[in-house]
Design a protein around this motif. Structure first.
Motif, PDB file in Angstrom:
ATOM      1  N   ASP A  31       0.827  -1.194   0.000  1.00  0.00           N
ATOM      2  CA  ASP A  31       0.000   0.000   0.000  1.00  0.00           C
ATOM      3  C   ASP A  31       0.871   1.257   0.000  1.00  0.00           C
ATOM      4  O   ASP A  31       0.676   2.163  -0.798  1.00  0.00           O
ATOM      5  CB  ASP A  31      -0.934  -0.011   1.209  1.00  0.00           C
ATOM      6  N   ASN A  32       1.821   1.306   0.880  1.00  0.00           N
ATOM      7  CA  ASN A  32       2.767   2.410   0.927  1.00  0.00           C
ATOM      8  C   ASN A  32       4.182   1.864   0.801  1.00  0.00           C
ATOM      9  O   ASN A  32       4.484   0.801   1.342  1.00  0.00           O
ATOM     10  CB  ASN A  32       2.659   3.176   2.253  1.00  0.00           C
ATOM     11  N   MET A  33       5.010   2.574   0.103  1.00  0.00           N
ATOM     12  CA  MET A  33       6.451   2.329   0.105  1.00  0.00           C
ATOM     13  C   MET A  33       7.138   3.642   0.442  1.00  0.00           C
ATOM     14  O   MET A  33       6.657   4.720   0.063  1.00  0.00           O
ATOM     15  CB  MET A  33       6.938   1.790  -1.236  1.00  0.00           C
ATOM     16  N   ALA A  34       8.228   3.532   1.160  1.00  0.00           N
ATOM     17  CA  ALA A  34       8.864   4.751   1.639  1.00  0.00           C
ATOM     18  C   ALA A  34      10.354   4.543   1.838  1.00  0.00           C
ATOM     19  O   ALA A  34      10.841   3.411   1.935  1.00  0.00           O
ATOM     20  CB  ALA A  34       8.232   5.191   2.966  1.00  0.00           C
ATOM     21  N   TYR A  93      20.007   4.735   4.896  1.00  0.00           N
ATOM     22  CA  TYR A  93      18.688   4.859   4.287  1.00  0.00           C
ATOM     23  C   TYR A  93      18.036   3.479   4.208  1.00  0.00           C
ATOM     24  O   TYR A  93      18.654   2.516   3.746  1.00  0.00           O
ATOM     25  CB  TYR A  93      18.805   5.475   2.896  1.00  0.00           C
ATOM     26  N   TYR A  94      16.788   3.434   4.635  1.00  0.00           N
ATOM     27  CA  TYR A  94      16.040   2.183   4.694  1.00  0.00           C
ATOM     28  C   TYR A  94      14.813   2.254   3.795  1.00  0.00           C
ATOM     29  O   TYR A  94      14.072   3.239   3.797  1.00  0.00           O
ATOM     30  CB  TYR A  94      15.578   1.895   6.121  1.00  0.00           C
ATOM     31  N   CYS A  95      14.597   1.171   3.107  1.00  0.00           N
ATOM     32  CA  CYS A  95      13.384   1.015   2.313  1.00  0.00           C
ATOM     33  C   CYS A  95      12.308   0.389   3.193  1.00  0.00           C
ATOM     34  O   CYS A  95      12.603  -0.454   4.059  1.00  0.00           O
ATOM     35  CB  CYS A  95      13.702   0.118   1.118  1.00  0.00           C
ATOM     36  N   TYR A  96      11.077   0.800   2.971  1.00  0.00           N
ATOM     37  CA  TYR A  96       9.951   0.354   3.801  1.00  0.00           C
ATOM     38  C   TYR A  96       8.759   0.061   2.913  1.00  0.00           C
ATOM     39  O   TYR A  96       8.521   0.753   1.922  1.00  0.00           O
ATOM     40  CB  TYR A  96       9.610   1.459   4.792  1.00  0.00           C
ATOM     41  N   TRP A 107      11.017  -3.864   6.424  1.00  0.00           N
ATOM     42  CA  TRP A 107      12.157  -2.957   6.278  1.00  0.00           C
ATOM     43  C   TRP A 107      13.238  -3.639   5.458  1.00  0.00           C
ATOM     44  O   TRP A 107      13.492  -4.841   5.632  1.00  0.00           O
ATOM     45  CB  TRP A 107      12.730  -2.598   7.645  1.00  0.00           C
ATOM     46  N   GLY A 108      13.906  -2.859   4.653  1.00  0.00           N
ATOM     47  CA  GLY A 108      15.095  -3.350   3.986  1.00  0.00           C
ATOM     48  C   GLY A 108      16.274  -3.276   4.933  1.00  0.00           C
ATOM     49  O   GLY A 108      16.172  -2.791   6.068  1.00  0.00           O
ATOM     50  N   GLN A 109      17.414  -3.715   4.471  1.00  0.00           N
ATOM     51  CA  GLN A 109      18.589  -3.825   5.325  1.00  0.00           C
ATOM     52  C   GLN A 109      19.321  -2.506   5.512  1.00  0.00           C
ATOM     53  O   GLN A 109      20.175  -2.407   6.373  1.00  0.00           O
ATOM     54  CB  GLN A 109      19.564  -4.870   4.756  1.00  0.00           C
TER      55      GLN A 109
END
Length: 117
Positions: A31-34, A93-96, A107-109
């Motif tokens: 739904d959301n990516m951030a 920086y993290y991908c979500y 969460w990404g690494q």
């Protein structure tokens, strides 16, 4: 579900970097990516850019006008173009990504961005 972020590195002030994030293992479109970031010495992650499934984008005030973001909802990919970088952009920086119907989030690494001369 795994989020794999890439594209971080060392850049001089005023330079540019592009971060990418790819999700695997999910049958559903988030739904959301951030993008979030956590600066050195900070305990909390701050939201940098968020894009909803329908393309509504929200940026942190500190990056407006310098960063742009895009996503492919069908492929669950996300990118962040960072221009006019400043030393205060230095962070991990993290991908979500999240699924509102289930309450799940991922969460990404993390990828390190260092802005320094």
């Amino acid at each position: 579900v795994q989020l794999q972020a890439s594209g971080g590195g060392l850049v001089q002030p005023g330079g540019s970097l592009r971060l990418s994030c790819a999700a695997s293992g999910s049958m559903f479109s988030f739904d959301n990516m951030a993008w979030y970031r956590q600066a050195p010495g900070n305990q909390q992650r701050e939201m940098v850019a968020l894009i909803t499934k329908v393309g509504v984008t929200n940026f942190a005030e500190a990056v407006k006008g310098r960063f742009t973001a895009s996503r492919d909802a069908a492929k669950n990919t996300l990118s962040l173009q960072m221009n006019s970088l400043k030393s205060e952009d230095t962070a991990v920086y993290y991908c979500y990504g999240d699924l509102l119907s289930t309450g799940d989030y991922y969460w990404g690494q993390g990828t390190q961005v260092t802005v320094s001369s």
